[in-house]
Design a protein around this motif. Structure first.
Motif, mmCIF file in Angstrom:
data_model
loop_
_atom_site.group_PDB
_atom_site.id
_atom_site.type_symbol
_atom_site.label_atom_id
_atom_site.label_comp_id
_atom_site.label_asym_id
_atom_site.label_seq_id
_atom_site.Cartn_x
_atom_site.Cartn_y
_atom_site.Cartn_z
ATOM 1 N N VAL A 1 3.327 -21.627 38.715
ATOM 2 C CA VAL A 1 4.685 -21.991 39.251
ATOM 3 C C VAL A 1 4.541 -23.240 40.291
ATOM 4 O O VAL A 1 3.733 -22.792 41.449
ATOM 5 N N LYS A 2 4.833 -24.324 40.260
ATOM 6 C CA LYS A 2 4.562 -25.541 41.244
ATOM 7 C C LYS A 2 5.910 -26.197 41.467
ATOM 8 O O LYS A 2 6.347 -26.760 40.775
ATOM 9 N N LYS A 3 6.326 -25.929 42.795
ATOM 10 C CA LYS A 3 7.571 -26.375 43.137
ATOM 11 C C LYS A 3 8.761 -26.297 42.254
ATOM 12 O O LYS A 3 8.880 -25.030 41.942
ATOM 13 N N ASP A 4 9.208 -26.867 41.562
ATOM 14 C CA ASP A 4 10.301 -26.820 40.601
ATOM 15 C C ASP A 4 9.968 -26.808 39.212
ATOM 16 O O ASP A 4 10.768 -26.713 38.187
ATOM 17 N N LYS A 5 8.705 -26.539 39.074
ATOM 18 C CA LYS A 5 8.034 -26.582 37.645
ATOM 19 C C LYS A 5 7.407 -25.150 37.447
ATOM 20 O O LYS A 5 6.417 -24.973 38.030
ATOM 21 N N ILE A 6 7.643 -24.710 35.842
ATOM 22 C CA ILE A 6 6.896 -23.380 35.567
ATOM 23 C C ILE A 6 6.509 -24.004 34.303
ATOM 24 O O ILE A 6 7.075 -24.511 33.345
ATOM 25 N N THR A 7 5.003 -23.709 34.208
ATOM 26 C CA THR A 7 4.561 -23.801 32.820
ATOM 27 C C THR A 7 3.625 -22.428 32.522
ATOM 28 O O THR A 7 3.206 -21.962 33.197
ATOM 29 N N ILE A 8 3.336 -22.589 31.200
ATOM 30 C CA ILE A 8 2.425 -21.492 30.361
ATOM 31 C C ILE A 8 1.601 -22.235 29.593
ATOM 32 O O ILE A 8 2.165 -22.828 28.677
ATOM 33 N N THR A 9 0.328 -21.830 29.389
ATOM 34 C CA THR A 9 -0.685 -22.306 28.682
ATOM 35 C C THR A 9 -0.998 -20.899 27.480
ATOM 36 O O THR A 9 -1.577 -19.878 28.236
ATOM 37 N N CYS A 10 -1.054 -21.073 26.207
ATOM 38 C CA CYS A 10 -1.625 -20.159 25.383
ATOM 39 C C CYS A 10 -2.246 -20.695 24.376
ATOM 40 O O CYS A 10 -2.058 -22.042 23.940
ATOM 41 N N GLU A 11 -2.730 -19.963 23.461
ATOM 42 C CA GLU A 11 -3.475 -20.348 22.227
ATOM 43 C C GLU A 11 -2.487 -20.270 21.037
ATOM 44 O O GLU A 11 -1.229 -19.391 21.386
ATOM 45 N N PRO A 12 -2.276 -20.811 19.930
ATOM 46 C CA PRO A 12 -1.510 -20.873 18.969
ATOM 47 C C PRO A 12 -1.168 -19.786 18.492
ATOM 48 O O PRO A 12 0.028 -19.452 18.062
ATOM 49 N N GLY A 13 -1.951 -18.700 18.357
ATOM 50 C CA GLY A 13 -1.702 -17.409 17.579
ATOM 51 C C GLY A 13 -0.954 -16.690 18.559
ATOM 52 O O GLY A 13 -0.456 -15.387 18.264
ATOM 53 N N ALA A 14 -0.591 -16.847 19.868
ATOM 54 C CA ALA A 14 0.018 -15.884 20.725
ATOM 55 C C ALA A 14 1.312 -15.926 20.200
ATOM 56 O O ALA A 14 2.073 -16.587 19.898
ATOM 57 N N MET A 15 1.895 -14.515 20.012
ATOM 58 C CA MET A 15 3.214 -14.144 19.600
ATOM 59 C C MET A 15 4.371 -14.759 20.754
ATOM 60 O O MET A 15 3.949 -14.325 21.771
ATOM 61 N N TRP A 16 5.317 -15.112 20.265
ATOM 62 C CA TRP A 16 6.323 -15.674 21.186
ATOM 63 C C TRP A 16 7.030 -14.382 22.044
ATOM 64 O O TRP A 16 7.084 -14.463 23.095
#
Length: 532
Positions: free
Chosen positions: A189-204
């Motif tokens: 969480v940086k200022k107005d930007k939220i990101t998440i990183t995961c591997e492709p097999g992670a379930m939604w």
């Protein structure tokens, strides 16, 4: 292969028979694509293609007409000869190269991987389960090298296997990206930007739970979010209820780590002109692809833009029209970007294999208004939806009478997603709605419309309800959280509930998404009902 690897490979899948789908052979470092087409028994809504990593083969056959002089050889449709030796040796070659994951040729495992949620059935020769990114790189390098000897070898990525187009099926090597590659990183969480990183097999569903701690979510969530993976959603460029306003998965990708056909991993993200020039000077596959795409789009930009689909929902083909959002000319002047992630999202794993995904998220909107419209007369459908669109809704979703009936008949189904008092309250609300509100009559469609605070500040809720309603079809505001949960549970379970019609049969998902102008929906639904 050890016992634990074997058990991890066993994924429950039912069998169905069909003829093979179209195959594509992508020639490494060549500018041509050879396509082998075979009859398709039943049409799927998305074409299926598999990557063949090989050098350009030599054509030796000649086409000679008895009435014309001999002509120079012309390119023919390439016929891939089946050679079982390559598949028999693949485990040995992978192990020698340092592959640490699971490898199986067990017939029971192959049967499990011969189907997904589509109507197709294609039996693979080998199933592999990489333990990490290095394993994926090794697998790609080995297959790329061995296709020089065994042209029938190919590598097809598979995620959760919930796709309806058969994109995870192959008659060669399946690389299962869900068995081990499912790590979910921290939320940034940086200022107005939220990101998440995961591997492709992670379930939604698991990624969604992690984001919920930060009161955030991924806007393009598909209705199958409880059973699908992030990697599969990226490969399919999935979309969902909020996509009416927020777009597809491709619109929320920050960056992707992708293994290309040279077996190396590259980080793909939007590039400005200076960044592009730096990469283009290098001698590797990513640089070559970037240069080729720039040249292709620059030469054909007018034609590409002319044929860009005008629909809100589109997951077919490579989205070349989005690679340069401001145009090639602006990009070369340093005023725009070149976004190669747009070619991977929706690419079904045909360009490269994704090993890491970084996506942007949004804060969850809490002050929203849900409207429900039970439509008992199909003739009212078009008017209700076209009127609702005038209020710029976050989403417009619906489920049909069959889905509602199946939900009423199978209350235990929802125990997978609800527990304790939440389950009993939701089920009580569902039966009360049917028996009391609807007088034991099932609506042809139940339409769900979500409005944001800006809309309800501009218009009074009763004004919107009155404008959307007709004489026979009455909209209303859902004020109960339990009722809202009940309606969304049924909507998200539409496809899965269809499997409960007859336990001895497998539902055939031969239709996916259809595009119909809203004003024609009533006529469309009436005709569809006659057909079925």
């Amino acid at each position: 292969m050890n016992e634990s690897s074997s058990s991890a490979l066993l994924v429950k899948r039912a069998k169905s028979k069909t003829k093979r789908t179209a195959k594509a052979v992508v020639v490494e470092k060549a500018k041509t694509i050879k396509v082998k087409k075979t009859p398709i028994k039943t049409k799927a809504s998305k074409a299926t293609s598999k990557v063949r990593l090989t050098k350009k083969s030599k054509e030796t056959e000649k086409v000679i007409s008895p009435e014309l002089p001999e002509v120079s050889p012309k390119p023919l449709i390439s016929i891939i000869k089946r050679n079982p030796l390559g598949h028999l040796l693949i485990e040995k070659m992978l192990r020698e190269a340092g592959f640490r994951g699971g490898v199986s040729t067990d017939k029971h495992v192959l049967e499990k991987y011969s189907t997904d949620e589509s109507i197709f059935s294609v039996r693979p020769q080998v199933v592999i389960q990489p333990k990490n990114k290095t394993d994926v790189e090794i697998a790609v390098k080995v297959v790329a090298r061995e296709t020089k000897r065994f042209a029938s070898l190919s590598l097809t990525p598979r995620a959760a296997g919930t796709g309806l187009g058969g994109g995870s099926l192959t008659d060669s090597v399946v690389i299962d990206m869900c068995a081990h590659l499912h790590h979910i990183g921290e939320v940034s969480v940086k200022k107005d930007k939220i990101t998440i990183t995961c591997e492709p097999g992670a379930m939604w569903r698991d990624v969604e739970k992690r984001l919920k701690r930060y009161d955030a979510y991924l806007p393009p969530f598909p209705s199958s979010k409880d059973i699908c993976s992030i990697g599969g959603s990226i490969a399919n460029n999935a979309a969902g209820s909020d996509s009416l306003r927020y777009g597809h998965c491709a619109d929320w990708v920050e960056s992707l780590d992708v293994v290309l056909c040279d077996g190396n991993t590259y980080t793909l993200k939007p590039l400005n002109w200076k960044e592009y020039k730096t990469i283009a000077k290098q001698k590797h596959e990513y640089a070559r692809i970037l240069q080729d795409i720039l040249s292709l789009v620059e030469k054909n930009e007018k034609e590409i833009l002319k044929n860009k689909p005008k629909t809100k929902k589109n997951s077919a083909g490579y989205a070349l029209w989005h690679a340069f959002p401001d145009g090639v000319e602006s990009f070369k002047k340093g005023k725009g970007v070149f976004d190669p992630t747009r070619l991977i999202t929706g690419g079904q794993g045909t360009i490269g294999i994704v090993t890491s995904v970084t996506m942007r998220a949004l804060p969850i909107e809490h002050d929203t208004t849900l409207l429900v419209i039970p439509v008992f007369d199909l003739q009212d459908t078009a008017r209700v939806i076209t009127k609702a669109l005038e209020y710029n809704p976050i989403n417009v979703e619906l489920f049909d009478a069959l889905t509602f009936d199946l939900a009423l008949k199978n209350p235990d189904f929802f125990k997978k997603y609800l527990s304790g008092l939440s389950y009993y309250r939701t089920m009580l609300n569902m039966y009360t709605t049917y028996h009391v509100r609807y007088g034991r009559k099932t609506p042809e469609f139940t339409v769900l419309i979500t409005l944001d605070k800006a809309t309800t500040d501009k218009y009074q809720r009763y004004e919107i309800v009155s404008a959307i309603s007709t004489g026979k079809t009455r909209a209303r505001v859902v004020t109960s959280r339990v009722e809202a949960e009940m309606l969304w549970q049924i909507r998200r379970a539409s496809y899965t509930l269809s499997k409960l019609q007859d336990s001895s049969k497998r539902p055939a998902a031969f239709l996916e998404d259809m595009t119909v102008p809203p004003e024609n929906l009533s006529k469309f639904f009436v005709e569809i009902k006659k057909t079925f």
